[in-house]
Design a protein around this motif. Sequence first.
Motif, mmCIF file in Angstrom:
data_model
loop_
_atom_site.group_PDB
_atom_site.id
_atom_site.type_symbol
_atom_site.label_atom_id
_atom_site.label_comp_id
_atom_site.label_asym_id
_atom_site.label_seq_id
_atom_site.Cartn_x
_atom_site.Cartn_y
_atom_site.Cartn_z
ATOM 1 N N THR A 187 -6.880 -2.456 -11.708
ATOM 2 C CA THR A 187 -5.573 -2.726 -11.095
ATOM 3 C C THR A 187 -5.784 -3.573 -9.845
ATOM 4 O O THR A 187 -6.671 -3.295 -9.028
ATOM 5 C CB THR A 187 -4.845 -1.424 -10.734
ATOM 6 O OG1 THR A 187 -4.546 -0.710 -11.933
ATOM 7 C CG2 THR A 187 -3.541 -1.714 -10.001
ATOM 8 N N ARG A 225 1.760 -5.556 -8.199
ATOM 9 C CA ARG A 225 0.435 -5.248 -8.710
ATOM 10 C C ARG A 225 0.407 -5.487 -10.210
ATOM 11 O O ARG A 225 1.465 -5.564 -10.855
ATOM 12 C CB ARG A 225 0.072 -3.796 -8.388
ATOM 13 C CG ARG A 225 1.088 -2.806 -8.902
ATOM 14 C CD ARG A 225 1.200 -1.552 -8.080
ATOM 15 N NE ARG A 225 1.509 -1.796 -6.693
ATOM 16 C CZ ARG A 225 2.737 -2.048 -6.229
ATOM 17 N NH1 ARG A 225 3.772 -2.108 -7.065
ATOM 18 N NH2 ARG A 225 2.933 -2.260 -4.957
ATOM 19 N N THR A 227 -2.164 -4.522 -13.906
ATOM 20 C CA THR A 227 -3.292 -3.793 -14.482
ATOM 21 C C THR A 227 -3.732 -4.511 -15.748
ATOM 22 O O THR A 227 -2.898 -4.933 -16.547
ATOM 23 C CB THR A 227 -2.897 -2.339 -14.801
ATOM 24 O OG1 THR A 227 -2.507 -1.673 -13.601
ATOM 25 C CG2 THR A 227 -4.054 -1.583 -15.422
ATOM 26 N N ARG A 262 -3.858 4.361 -13.912
ATOM 27 C CA ARG A 262 -2.962 4.143 -12.769
ATOM 28 C C ARG A 262 -1.675 4.921 -12.993
ATOM 29 O O ARG A 262 -1.073 4.848 -14.065
ATOM 30 C CB ARG A 262 -2.672 2.658 -12.638
ATOM 31 C CG ARG A 262 -1.531 2.284 -11.725
ATOM 32 C CD ARG A 262 -1.290 0.796 -11.815
ATOM 33 N NE ARG A 262 0.019 0.389 -11.306
ATOM 34 C CZ ARG A 262 0.633 -0.733 -11.641
ATOM 35 N NH1 ARG A 262 0.065 -1.576 -12.486
ATOM 36 N NH2 ARG A 262 1.808 -1.034 -11.133
ATOM 37 N N ASN A 291 -4.743 -0.011 -21.698
ATOM 38 C CA ASN A 291 -3.586 -0.519 -20.956
ATOM 39 C C ASN A 291 -2.283 -0.229 -21.704
ATOM 40 O O ASN A 291 -1.514 -1.121 -22.044
ATOM 41 C CB ASN A 291 -3.746 -2.015 -20.702
ATOM 42 C CG ASN A 291 -2.862 -2.510 -19.569
ATOM 43 O OD1 ASN A 291 -2.308 -1.707 -18.815
ATOM 44 N ND2 ASN A 291 -2.727 -3.805 -19.442
#
Length: 805
Positions: A187, A225, A227, A262, A291
């Motif tokens: 991330t 952000r 990932t 995350r 993911n």
Amino acid sequence: MPLRTSACLCQFLMVVLATTVTMNSVVAQKPPSVGYVYPPVVRAGETAAVDLGGYDFTIDMQWFVHDERVQLRHEGPPGDYLIPPPPFWFGPRTSLPAMPIPREVAGTITVPADMPEGLVRWQVANANGASETALFYVSRGHEITEHRSRDLPQRLDTLPVAVSGRLSRLTEVDRYELQTEKDQLITVDLMARRLGSDINGVLQVKDASGTLIADFVDTAGLDGRLTFFANAGTLYTISVNDLDFRGDRAYTYRLAFTTGPRVLGMMPAMAQRGSSAMLEFFGPGLNSGTNIIESVRAEVAISSDINQSSQNYLLKMPAGEMPVQIPLSNLPEAVQTVHDPGNVAESQAVSAPTAVTGRFVGPAKTHRYSWPVTMGERWSLDVQARALLSDLDVALEVLDGEGKPVAENDDGSVNSDAALQFQAATSGTFTAIVRAISVSEKAGNTTYRLQLARESADFSLSTSQMVSLPLGGKSEITLKANRTGGFDGEISLKPEALPEGVTAIGDWIIPAGKADAKVSLESAKDAAVVAAVIRISGTTTIDGVPISRTATAPASGVLNPLRAADRDITQILLAMTMPAPIEVLVVDKERQRDVHRGTTYLAELDMERKDGFTGEITIEMTAKQDRQRMGTRGPILTVPPGETKAWYPVFLPEWLPMDLTRRIIVHGVVAVPDPKGTIRYLTKPGNARITMIMEGSLLKLTAANNDSVNPIGSVVEIPVTISRSPKMSLPVTVTLNVPDEAQVFLKAEPVTLAADQSTAMLRIETQADNKLAGEWTLTLTATAMQDAQWPMVSQTDIRVEFKLP
């Protein structure tokens, strides 16, 4: 009619809160302004050397950090102007307002080892006024500073890590490379607007073939952000730039790289103190490590400590363990349970006061919640979405028992989250409607938290964060009372920590039923001219119980506040001021002067001295200029004691367009003792802008042998040619501008061409150092001196490649 609030109204109210100063002298002064800290991150338990950047600094400033645990020390006077380097905007953008020109002061910041992560505000003041607040971040993780050679990517050898960087010029793209030993999620989190940097960030992840793996574009100005799944042994390049390719020395950022799953959010979004809560955490890779958005449930015993705003928890998942923060509340916390809450017939019944967390999934754009209301009750409702780092923009509406609108709100006072208050005119089952204004199909977090609570009788106070008080004069401060729950009693006000010689005068009360009051401070004529952090408190009695509240003020810094606590502080900076005993008069004011590009123009200034002042005057280039500077600059000029005339040299680069006037703004600085004998540095803006219109250059430098390939350790010969206008017949010196990182292995002796000479050879000597390998863009500068002291300059770039033997 429904009640309606808007962001525009809230902004208007913030303007109304501005402090009104009763003397015109302060308006004419130039207070300092703060901009940034670099690096913008300091680790807990360390002392970091930093550059403190700001505008219109003086050497006598007082420095304030709004956290008593942190020590900030400044070392030495402000440095020179930091003019943005090329490239520059051309075309229509040259008329855009210019970024302020900073100067920096070296300093250190010391943070105790037990300090938690978070933002810290700092501020300065002098005898011209107080600055706004700026920010730096305290970290407890592994931190490094951007250090890249040329425009090559910087290698990140270990993860997790956070990089402090800066987009220092237009078109800059910072790149970082990483390679992992195992397959894992990574991330990348951009912190820029949270630091006060006006960056709309673009993040991109590419593999070794240049294929785009993941990206994020901050069109909403919220930071962000991404990932991505990294395959072991694959080289990835992560780039960061501004959406509009802007750049400036104040464009600092922190880019954090973490590994593993995350957590995007939690259902419910908060947990009630003292309860046993079943919580559902969701995010990429919580089960599989891939993911994909997945969820994990856990029953957690929640602390009952009212002083705790969040609780640390070690979340155990099939993919491993990770620490998470659980926000705490005093309300029962529920979750959305109705299958189709967008259907009027399926509104979810809740028992208020309560909070309910919902999530928009699929085509539904509205969720409905109903609860019983009794006539005369006062209710406060708010919806948190942005505050939860959700991707939602939400609106809120309340209907009475007959379906008639009662109140609605789109954006609250802090961000796009919605909030409203109302007093019920009827009894019945009321309905709260939460609307999703915009939902991206790619959104990973579409949660919100609706809070419904009866208003209790109470109040809060707000005011402005900066107050200027003229020596021997008065200042008027506006205090606004936000009354809730029907409270309309008198509020007694009191300032705290006033400096010596400053007193509160007049009535310091907000009368019963009134929403605001203007109160006054007065300075003694013989007081020391200082700045101090003060607070203002208000007290009253509600139902026989004494109540005290401290006024808050909206502070600058965070450009994307998630909640009021990110913006509002209790520290008010009071700056005592003195008027400067001078006037700086631009002769002919804003009449255009014809100036050749690449030359120095001497602007005529008159110094009007007042009150018997005969001392030295310093003329400085004001930080905030209009239009893009494009390299236009002036020096710090000293006018000797007693002199009433000055010639301010303005250098105008050769690349300036000829279809626009160029302007520069200056101000004067003088040293004057205050009543206690302390020297204070007072500023006075010039009465007009120095205005110029461009004509053609008198000097032009060109270079041959561009794009040459040379062995490391060789001597590179660059033929240079000087073209002169018939108006100019001066000798010219050609120099090589060597980048800092190449100083140890590149050098060239200057070459001087006589007035009748037009060509010469510049020899670049190189050291046999492998760091020199690759392509370099180098700048050559030709300089002639007008009247033996004012530079006439032309520049050109050459591209040279050095190869290993």
